[in-house]
Design an enzyme around this catalytic site. Sequence first.
Site, short mmCIF file in Angstrom:
data_model
loop_
_atom_site.label_atom_id
_atom_site.label_comp_id
_atom_site.label_asym_id
_atom_site.label_seq_id
_atom_site.Cartn_x
_atom_site.Cartn_y
_atom_site.Cartn_z
N CYS A 154 0.74 -1.12 0.07
CA CYS A 154 -0.03 0.60 -0.33
C CYS A 154 1.48 1.12 -0.07
CB CYS A 154 -0.81 0.09 1.04
SG CYS A 154 -1.30 -1.62 0.91
N ARG A 166 1.27 1.16 -5.86
CA ARG A 166 1.60 0.83 -5.23
C ARG A 166 0.00 0.00 -4.69
NH1 ARG A 166 6.63 1.37 -2.58
NH2 ARG A 166 4.91 0.15 -0.65
N TRP A 176 -3.97 -1.91 -1.54
CA TRP A 176 -3.77 -3.23 -1.66
C TRP A 176 -4.10 -4.35 -1.09
CZ3 TRP A 176 0.14 -7.18 -2.97
CH2 TRP A 176 0.09 -8.11 -4.03
N ASN A 190 0.96 0.20 5.69
CA ASN A 190 1.78 -0.86 4.72
C ASN A 190 2.08 -1.66 5.34
OD1 ASN A 190 2.36 -1.39 2.69
ND2 ASN A 190 4.01 -0.49 2.31
N GLY A 191 1.94 -2.73 4.92
CA GLY A 191 2.54 -4.21 5.61
C GLY A 191 1.59 -5.26 6.02
N GLU A 206 11.81 -12.70 -20.23
CA GLU A 206 11.12 -11.19 -19.89
C GLU A 206 10.21 -10.63 -20.58
OE1 GLU A 206 10.74 -7.19 -18.36
OE2 GLU A 206 11.51 -8.90 -17.12
N LYS A 232 6.72 -9.64 -19.46
CA LYS A 232 5.58 -7.75 -19.86
C LYS A 232 4.38 -7.82 -20.41
CE LYS A 232 8.41 -5.52 -18.06
NZ LYS A 232 8.08 -6.32 -17.03
N GLU A 278 1.74 -9.54 -17.72
CA GLU A 278 1.37 -8.37 -16.54
C GLU A 278 0.74 -7.79 -16.76
OE1 GLU A 278 4.66 -7.37 -14.55
OE2 GLU A 278 5.61 -6.54 -16.11
N HIS A 298 11.14 -30.58 -26.41
CA HIS A 298 10.58 -31.17 -25.10
C HIS A 298 9.42 -31.31 -24.58
CE1 HIS A 298 14.59 -33.64 -24.78
NE2 HIS A 298 15.00 -32.39 -25.09
N LYS A 334 4.36 -2.19 -7.05
CA LYS A 334 4.97 -1.28 -8.02
C LYS A 334 6.59 -2.58 -7.29
CE LYS A 334 7.91 -0.23 -10.93
NZ LYS A 334 8.46 -0.42 -12.36
#
Length: 618
Positions: free
Chosen positions: A2, A27, A76, A102-103, A484, A488, A491, A507, A613
């Site tokens: 958050c 955040r 969040w 936050n946490g 990567e 991208k 997400e 395989h 983030k």
Amino acid sequence: MCGIVGYIGNRRAVPILLDGLHRLEYRGYDSAGLAVYREGDGTLALRRVTGKLHNLEEAIRMNPLDGAYGIGHTRWATHGRPTEENAHPHRDCKGDIVVVHNGIIENYVPLKRQLASEGHEFRTETDTEVIAHLIEKHFNGNLEDAVRKTACQLQGLFALAVISRLDPNKIVAVRSGPPAVIGLGDGEYFVASDVPAILGHTRDMLFLADGDIATLTPDGVRLSDFEGRPVKRAVSHILWDPIMAEKGGYKHFMLKEIYEQPRAVRDTIVGRVGQESGRIFLDEMDIQPKEFREFRRVRFVACGTSWHAALAGKFMLEHLARLPVEVDYSSEFRYRDPIVSPEALTILVTQSGETADTLAALREARRKGSKTIAICNVIGSMVTREADGTILTHAGPEIGVASTKTFTAQLTAIFLLGMYLGQVRDVLDDDTSHCLVQELLKIPAKLEAVLSRAALYEELAKKYFRATDFLFLGRGVHFPIALEGALKLKEISYIHAEGYPAGEMKHGPNALIDENLPVVVLAVHDPSSERGRLLYEKTLSNIQEVKAREGQVLALVSEGDTEVRKMADHVIEIPPAPDLLLPILEVVPLQLLAYHIAVRRGCDVDQPRNLAKSVTVE
């Protein structure tokens, strides 16, 4: 995860708090709220809403709010659904104390049971509400003392900002895990989860360490620990321009940050290379050259996009420094009781410097005797304070949740570190060093050339934005970039995508290929490298495998390539470069492809669902 912000000073608090929340919305954005102290009647007034910040602004417009100081929050969700009831700030029973957090409080259930047995009534599903009730329980006229006693009872990770109408003109901030920074203005003071939230008001910052409590009043800031002992922290002067945290005319922060990559890479190089000598200079190291020569192995530890940079770094360091390299996920590292010794160097790669898992990995490595180096974008962050050495990536603030410019800056920093290790260990000669430095200095201009072809990615997005799956293939140092590229895309566009080593197609992944599957193949190579030529030839065979199964090939190639063009459905060219520098160039087209597909699908590019983030909790 958050965002918290607080202000006390001689201006009206609400506009400053809202501005700070806007800059912290990356955040968390499933609910928001703020609380201010009203001088007229000595009460605390709250506004809380679900959804994004514009909902809070509308609520304040419909029901105006004013105050001399206050705290705000963007959430969040972890404990409790994203509802107005669960939104922060949270109050005690009487409404005298307000908290933003936050946490995660790991022992909130037994604390809640104990408080309920003592007559406290709870209104929400959150762990945070327990904090407000504990502060109420311990309050005896001094908010700072009550917060300190409460902090000592909490288990988990938490950053807090607290105000009380019974002890006015005071904000108490706490750090135990997640980041908290104090801004020092002219007769005004700020607290926030991240620098950009308050950078428009001051550049002088105090970064709290774990176990710090800051008391902000109109007269200044006092720092102490959980035992009440005074502590001191150095003031950091942040050089970021506040305008760097604005969109600058771009539609999204992510697009702006993609186009900032030439500057970010250039700034990460500046001052660290000798153009004539080819020598690398890394100054912020509490590690002596003799110790660098004695290391027998290297371990990278990172999460997410930073893990992909570390995986590419494995190829760089093994080639440049001739050291064996392992790459670990931060979230797994300490739970397997890793074998770590003083002869190993541990490198932590992190954009924020506050990622909980990476910090835990750093502490585990140090506990077991390993020297540590942080590659980080945020000066003064916890990882930079605890590591034995730091290489700052000078990317500037990155607001978009999907990392772009920090990734290329990390690759640049890792390449510099690889060269430095090679030189100090006498395995990289002067001629090779000089050539590599000259090639590195050309990368920013080559990035600008890549970025000049935006129309191509828009056309590709039109063709492929309805795809349900993508496959990204690469070999050698290009495999991490395939990972990567897939990350991208998934997400920000919510399209399922996988990155895979091209040599592993037989395989399993070949079973996925049909006429509906776009396959992005990284077929760039350095023709002067024997290894590069070999991998290129193998990649050509992989393209033939895909086409034989009617897959659609989007190939990334070096300028002038004719072989791939004969087979691929679409070709994207990038300028030539040595093998170990090609990842910095080849990731940019993948970022742009993901961006334009996401925009065409109507996705929220800067704030993708369910993500934040900086992951400051486990």
